[in-house]
Structure formats: C-alpha cells, structure tokens
Design a protein around this motif. Structure first.
Motif, PDB file in Angstrom:
ATOM      1  N   LYS A 287     -10.329 -13.069  11.016  1.00 31.60           N
ATOM      2  CA  LYS A 287     -10.983 -11.891  11.573  1.00 31.60           C
ATOM      3  C   LYS A 287     -10.654 -10.666  10.721  1.00 31.60           C
ATOM      4  CE  LYS A 287      -9.225 -12.738  15.690  1.00 31.60           C
ATOM      5  NZ  LYS A 287      -8.885 -12.626  17.123  1.00 31.60           N
ATOM      6  N   PRO A 288     -11.562  -9.694  10.648  1.00 30.27           N
ATOM      7  CA  PRO A 288     -11.281  -8.490   9.851  1.00 30.27           C
ATOM      8  C   PRO A 288     -10.144  -7.699  10.486  1.00 30.27           C
ATOM      9  CG  PRO A 288     -13.283  -8.198  11.134  1.00 30.27           C
ATOM     10  CD  PRO A 288     -12.875  -9.618  11.308  1.00 30.27           C
ATOM     11  N   GLY A 289      -9.183  -7.302   9.671  1.00 33.71           N
ATOM     12  CA  GLY A 289      -8.044  -6.588  10.224  1.00 33.71           C
ATOM     13  C   GLY A 289      -7.262  -5.850   9.160  1.00 33.71           C
ATOM     14  N   TYR A 290      -6.165  -5.263   9.600  1.00 32.00           N
ATOM     15  CA  TYR A 290      -5.248  -4.523   8.727  1.00 32.00           C
ATOM     16  C   TYR A 290      -3.830  -5.028   8.953  1.00 32.00           C
ATOM     17  CZ  TYR A 290      -8.967  -1.116   7.876  1.00 32.00           C
ATOM     18  OH  TYR A 290     -10.147  -0.502   7.505  1.00 32.00           O
ATOM     19  N   ASN A 291      -3.042  -4.971   7.898  1.00 29.12           N
ATOM     20  CA  ASN A 291      -1.629  -5.327   7.970  1.00 29.12           C
ATOM     21  C   ASN A 291      -0.847  -4.048   8.263  1.00 29.12           C
ATOM     22  OD1 ASN A 291       0.945  -6.320   7.716  1.00 29.12           O
ATOM     23  ND2 ASN A 291       0.674  -7.149   5.666  1.00 29.12           N
ATOM     24  N   VAL A 292      -0.341  -3.932   9.486  1.00 26.56           N
ATOM     25  CA  VAL A 292       0.378  -2.740   9.920  1.00 26.56           C
ATOM     26  C   VAL A 292       1.865  -2.918   9.629  1.00 26.56           C
ATOM     27  CG1 VAL A 292       1.053  -1.372  11.929  1.00 26.56           C
ATOM     28  CG2 VAL A 292      -1.299  -2.184  11.698  1.00 26.56           C
ATOM     29  N   GLN A 293       2.451  -1.969   8.910  1.00 25.43           N
ATOM     30  CA  GLN A 293       3.876  -1.997   8.585  1.00 25.43           C
ATOM     31  C   GLN A 293       4.564  -0.817   9.272  1.00 25.43           C
ATOM     32  OE1 GLN A 293       5.520  -4.357   6.433  1.00 25.43           O
ATOM     33  NE2 GLN A 293       3.579  -5.443   6.745  1.00 25.43           N
ATOM     34  N   ILE A 294       5.721  -1.095   9.896  1.00 29.52           N
ATOM     35  CA  ILE A 294       6.479  -0.027  10.540  1.00 29.52           C
ATOM     36  C   ILE A 294       7.947  -0.138  10.162  1.00 29.52           C
ATOM     37  CG2 ILE A 294       4.897   0.135  12.495  1.00 29.52           C
ATOM     38  CD1 ILE A 294       7.001  -1.347  14.172  1.00 29.52           C
ATOM     39  N   ALA A 295       8.645   0.995  10.184  1.00 32.32           N
ATOM     40  CA  ALA A 295      10.097   1.050   9.993  1.00 32.32           C
ATOM     41  C   ALA A 295      10.695   1.637  11.259  1.00 32.32           C
ATOM     42  CB  ALA A 295      10.451   1.903   8.783  1.00 32.32           C
ATOM     43  N   THR A 296      11.644   0.945  11.869  1.00 28.29           N
ATOM     44  CA  THR A 296      12.183   1.358  13.158  1.00 28.29           C
ATOM     45  C   THR A 296      13.702   1.453  13.115  1.00 28.29           C
ATOM     46  OG1 THR A 296      12.501  -0.876  14.054  1.00 28.29           O
ATOM     47  CG2 THR A 296      10.299   0.089  14.269  1.00 28.29           C
ATOM     48  N   GLN A 299      14.570   0.848  18.284  1.00 26.26           N
ATOM     49  CA  GLN A 299      13.267   0.538  18.880  1.00 26.26           C
ATOM     50  C   GLN A 299      12.315   1.737  18.857  1.00 26.26           C
ATOM     51  OE1 GLN A 299      13.685  -1.305  22.737  1.00 26.26           O
ATOM     52  NE2 GLN A 299      15.025  -2.935  21.968  1.00 26.26           N
ATOM     53  N   TYR A 300      12.576   2.706  17.985  1.00 26.49           N
ATOM     54  CA  TYR A 300      11.680   3.839  17.775  1.00 26.49           C
ATOM     55  C   TYR A 300      11.055   3.713  16.383  1.00 26.49           C
ATOM     56  CZ  TYR A 300      13.985   6.087  21.759  1.00 26.49           C
ATOM     57  OH  TYR A 300      14.480   6.375  23.002  1.00 26.49           O
ATOM     58  N   THR A 301       9.768   3.928  16.287  1.00 23.05           N
ATOM     59  CA  THR A 301       9.089   3.902  14.988  1.00 23.05           C
ATOM     60  C   THR A 301       9.351   5.207  14.253  1.00 23.05           C
ATOM     61  OG1 THR A 301       7.337   2.484  15.874  1.00 23.05           O
ATOM     62  CG2 THR A 301       6.884   3.643  13.835  1.00 23.05           C
ATOM     63  N   LEU A 302       9.886   5.094  13.043  1.00 24.88           N
ATOM     64  CA  LEU A 302      10.200   6.268  12.235  1.00 24.88           C
ATOM     65  C   LEU A 302       9.176   6.505  11.131  1.00 24.88           C
ATOM     66  CD1 LEU A 302      14.054   5.711  11.837  1.00 24.88           C
ATOM     67  CD2 LEU A 302      12.833   6.870  13.681  1.00 24.88           C
ATOM     68  N   ALA A 303       8.504   5.460  10.685  1.00 23.75           N
ATOM     69  CA  ALA A 303       7.478   5.581   9.644  1.00 23.75           C
ATOM     70  C   ALA A 303       6.521   4.408   9.787  1.00 23.75           C
ATOM     71  CB  ALA A 303       8.103   5.604   8.250  1.00 23.75           C
ATOM     72  N   TYR A 304       5.328   4.550   9.225  1.00 19.34           N
ATOM     73  CA  TYR A 304       4.299   3.519   9.384  1.00 19.34           C
ATOM     74  C   TYR A 304       3.305   3.629   8.248  1.00 19.34           C
ATOM     75  CZ  TYR A 304       1.516   7.452  10.974  1.00 19.34           C
ATOM     76  OH  TYR A 304       0.851   8.661  11.032  1.00 19.34           O
ATOM     77  N   ASP A 305       2.539   2.567   8.062  1.00 22.55           N
ATOM     78  CA  ASP A 305       1.445   2.575   7.100  1.00 22.55           C
ATOM     79  C   ASP A 305       0.585   1.347   7.350  1.00 22.55           C
ATOM     80  OD1 ASP A 305      -0.183   3.454   5.110  1.00 22.55           O
ATOM     81  OD2 ASP A 305       1.326   3.411   3.511  1.00 22.55           O
TER      82      ASP A 305
END
Length: 527
Positions: A287-296, A299-305
């Motif tokens: 399925k069409p999608g995106y690879n979501v990357q997070i740095a935590t 349990q809090y997200t500090l950065a994402y892309d």
C-alpha cells in the motif's frame, strides 16, 4: 423534586474557562502554544487585505482537535460549535474548514512546529521528565492519502522504455531503408533521443505536407489516387513517432519521479508502496505509505521525520541530521537491529562521536547453540594471527590471498580480506562446506572493520550499564506508536505530499506528547 430547568429564562454568557476542568487538555495546549516565541509566527504577519485568524489560535484548535482523534477539517470546524474547550481556545472565532486545511499545510507552520517540540523538550528537562542520556529511535509505516491501486513500478517502466527504444530503432531503420526518411546524425547508435524522435516526426510531417500540395496541384484522377496511396505510409509512421515522443516524455518524467525508489503512487507521487502491519486483506498487499521515524525519551517524541524508502537502515544517517536540528545528540543512540550496519556504526562512532546501542541483524542468531556449534561457520574456525590463515574443518589452511573492495549502489565502500583454501579436491566435506564449482576452492571474505564494530557492539550490549539503557528501548519508543495508532486511531495521513505529511505528523505527535504529559501530571497529583 427537580433541579431548576427552564428554557424561558435568560442565562448570562460566562467565560467558558470556568466550565472546563482544571486538568483539561485545552490548558496544556494553550500553555504550550503561548510559550512559543513570537518570531516563529512572523511569517503570517501581513498589513494588507482582510485580517487573518491569529496563527496561535489556529495552532491551538488543530492541536486540541488532534488530541481528540479528530483529523478532518470539516469535523474540526464542527467542534468549534460543539466543544467547550474548542470554543474557549478559539475565543469566539469560527474559521471554516478551508481556513483550517490551508493553515495546517502552510509552509510557515514547519518552523512553528519545530519550535513547539524544542519548547516542549526544554519544559520536560526543567521538570526532570527526561535525563538526556539517550535517544531511542524507531520507525513505522503509515498509509498515505493515496489510492491503493494507482501504482507505478520502476521495473515495468524500465521494461516498457527498453521496448520503446527497440521499436523506434526498428521503425527508423525501416524508414531509411524505404527512402522515406534520410539518415540523420544520431547522438547514440543504440537509442534515439527525444529531440531526434521529434525531428523525425517533423520530417514526416513535411513529407505529408509536400504530398498534399501535389494532390491539390494535380487534376489527373489516377495521379491523385496514386499520391493519396503514397501518403498513407508516411502518415502511419508520423502517427507512430508521435506516440513514441509522448511515451518517451512520460517515461522520462516517471524515472525522475522514482528518485531511487522502486514505486510511487499516481495520486501522491511522494508515497512509496510498502508492506503495512495493518493488512486488512491478509495477503501482504503493498500500500502507498511513508516511513515515519521518531526519536524519543521517556515515551515523549523529541524529533521526527518522514521518508519514502521502507528500509530503516537507510534512514538513520539523514534522520540523525534532522534530530541534530532539534537538540544536541546525547551520549547514547539506541535503535533496533534494523538499523545495524557498518555505515551506520561508522557514522555514529566516527562522525558523531556517540555510542551506538544498536544490535546488528545476526546479533541474536549468533547467540544460539546452532550457530556456535556449526563447524562450517567461519567464526568457529581456528585462526593463526602470525601467518594470517584459518583452518577449515578438514584441517586445510585457508590463507590470505588479496584485498578486495565492494561499493554498494548507495556509494558506500567496504574493504574485504579474501582467504582461499589450499585445496578442496577430494575433500569429503566439500558438499557441506562450499558450493564452488569443481576445480575451485573455498573462499571466505572478512571485513575487518565490520568485525571490530560487531565486537564493540557486543561488549556494549553485554555491559550492565549500557545494556540496561538498551533494554529500555521497547518500553520507550514502542508505546508512542501504540498511542498513535491504537488510542488516537491515526493510521492514515489526510494530506498529500511529503512536506504536508511531515507537518501533519508534527501535529499528531505533539498531540500524543500532550496526552502523555497530562496523564503523567495527573498521576503525580499535579492537579
């Protein structure tokens, strides 16, 4: 007896703030947005035209709606008329769904969201919620707002493009052989370029125009019939070359759109077809999608892309660059085995000067008894450092022969030491040891740098202190995705294009952060 209730008595309008509970999430949203510096909102300032809604107010209502699992612009518009917390945050304003949708995809929202994450992290540090000793990195696939059956595959485009080259060359040779077209000067004998195809079409068009003039000038019926018959073939060839030109342009655009990917969606060209965990048809459908990357941390997200490639190992280096724009990288970088590669270890150790708590792919398998007891596994062979040779299970010396380099398609070069057995002829273990052809001997390649990095990672993960940090990974980063998908029910983006998707991801991840912070505050008795 009933409490007083009448519809005919005037009720004085009161400040809606007193109707909200002390621990309502609207207050957390309000305080976060108000703490963002004013200069982050300057791009929305204008002195002409109709006054716009204040960007702080727009940020608040969108963030608050996302904390309530409301992602549609129309539904957010409806909440502004139904929800007390939304009415209070909007302070009587009722922007339409068009205004809401335009705001959340506006390019100027990107620095505001980044500043919101920086401000939120600073608040967590002040409150002692995070220790800044490590960041935990992980990724997940989220479905794009694209049709599931509008795929374009790179292999198909390459096959059709090769077929086009073959057909156009054959047709050109036929035109030259029949003297319909003079031979042209080509840039390459293997392929006709787009300008050359267009030139051939123009020449054929001129040939058809010339025949039309002869038909108009002639009054002889038989001659006109002959000329019309002569015109049929150039006309057919011109039509085919026009089709070739159109296909050539289309394939060129598609190849440029791939940008190193194997597929994309026609309705969202930034989305790539990937395997999702949420497989409703249970058939492994892409399925069409995106690879979501997070740095935590905590349990809090500090950065994402977001990234269009499905492989986590290829996202770590660019993601660390992105994380560095939010915060100073802590001492430890923690991730799962999907990120373990020589290139990534080299990046973290050499360039970043940090400690990678990232197991490699075979880390768990190498700890099994089957792996340790396999006599044909190179790691179980005896090695003589003075003479630089291994001893195979049959007692033959496998000596060093030469150095080798291998460069992958991404440009990363690995150095190997190549060892070869003295003789595998008449070896009773040959069929179990090697698949080399008869007359050739067993070869093994050793990447010294990779082996040293693996040993270093083993020591780090076995150490009590660093091993304890790595053990937190599952309980730190995984719950964020659980809250995102299960609790907030966010499994599909509502906007298209990588830049817009990243902005929406910022809103939803900050909503997860605020819900987490509010829950923790209530548990501590802060309210």
């Amino acid at each position: 007896m009933f409490k007083n209730y009448t519809m005919n008595q005037l009720v004085l309008p009161l400040d809606l703030e007193i109707r909200l509970q002390e621990n309502d999430i609207a207050f957390a949203v309000h305080h976060l947005v108000e703490s963002i510096p004013d200069d982050a909102f300057e791009p929305f300032t204008r002195t002409t035209g109709c006054p716009a809604y204040h960007p702080r107010m727009m940020m608040k209502i969108i963030l608050c709606a996302y904390t309530q699992s409301v992602f549609s612009g129309r539904k957010i518009e409806g909440l502004l008329q139904d929800s007390l917390r939304m009415m209070w945050l909007a302070q009587g304003n009722e922007p339409s769904y068009r205004s809401i949708n335009r705001f959340r995809v506006h390019p100027a929202v990107t620095p505001i969201l980044k500043q919101a994450f920086v401000t939120f992290r600073c608040h967590l540090v002040e409150m002692g919620e995070i220790k800044e000793e490590a960041i935990f990195i992980d990724g997940t696939k989220l479905e794009a707002n694209a049709n599931r059956y509008t795929f374009v595959w790179r292999k198909s485009v390459e096959r059709y493009s090769a077929s086009l080259v073959e057909k156009s060359n054959l047709l050109y040779e036929e035109l030259v052989a029949q003297e319909i077209l003079p031979e042209i000067e080509r840039e390459s004998p293997d392929e006709l370029t787009l300008p050359e195809l267009e030139h051939i079409g123009d020449v054929l068009e001129g040939r058809i125009a010339s025949i039309n003039q002869e038909i108009e000038a002639s009054s002889d019926t038989q001659e006109r019939k002959r000329l019309r018959s002569e015109r049929k073939q150039p006309h057919l060839f011109r039509k085919k070359f026009a089709e070739f030109v159109e296909r050539k342009r289309k394939y060129a655009v598609q190849k440029e759109t791939f940008d190193g990917r194997n597929s994309y969606s026609k309705t969202d060209t930034d989305a790539t077809f990937m395997r999702m965990k949420e497989d409703h048809m249970q058939n492994g459908q892409l399925k069409p999608g995106y690879n979501v990357q997070i740095a935590t941390e905590g349990q809090y997200t500090l950065a994402y892309d977001v990234y269009p490639n499905p492989t986590d190992a290829r996202t770590l280096i660019p993601f660390l660059d992105e994380v560095s724009s939010y915060l100073t990288l802590p001492k430890h970088i923690v991730a799962d085995a999907g990120y373990g590669s020589q290139e990534n270890y080299q990046e973290i150790l050499m360039r970043r000067g940090r400690i990678p708590l990232v197991p490699y792919t075979m880390f768990q398998k190498e700890k099994t008894r089957k792996w340790r007891d396999d006599p044909f596994n190179l790691v179980n062979w005896s090695y003589d450092e003075t003479t630089d040779h291994f001893v195979c299970p049959n007692g033959q010396n496998v000596t060093f022969r030469y150095m080798s380099k291998r460069t992958d398609r991404y440009g990363f070069t690995r150095d190997f030491k190549v060892y070869e057995s003295e003789s595998c002829d008449d070896c009773p273990l040959r069929s179990l040891c090697t698949k080399a052809e008869k007359g050739r001997h067993r070869q093994v390649r050793v990447n010294v740098s990779w082996e040293e990095q693996k040993e270093q990672v083993k020591d780090l993960l076995s150490d009590q202190k660093t091993g304890k940090i790595y053990a937190k990974r599952k309980i730190d980063v995984e719950p964020v995705f659980g809250n995102l998908k299960a609790n907030l029910r966010f499994t599909r983006f509502s906007v298209r294009g990588k830049a817009k998707v990243k902005r929406e991801l910022g809103f939803i991840l900050m909503a997860v952060n605020l819900r987490k912070w509010l829950t923790q505050s209530i548990a501590r008795g802060a309210f």
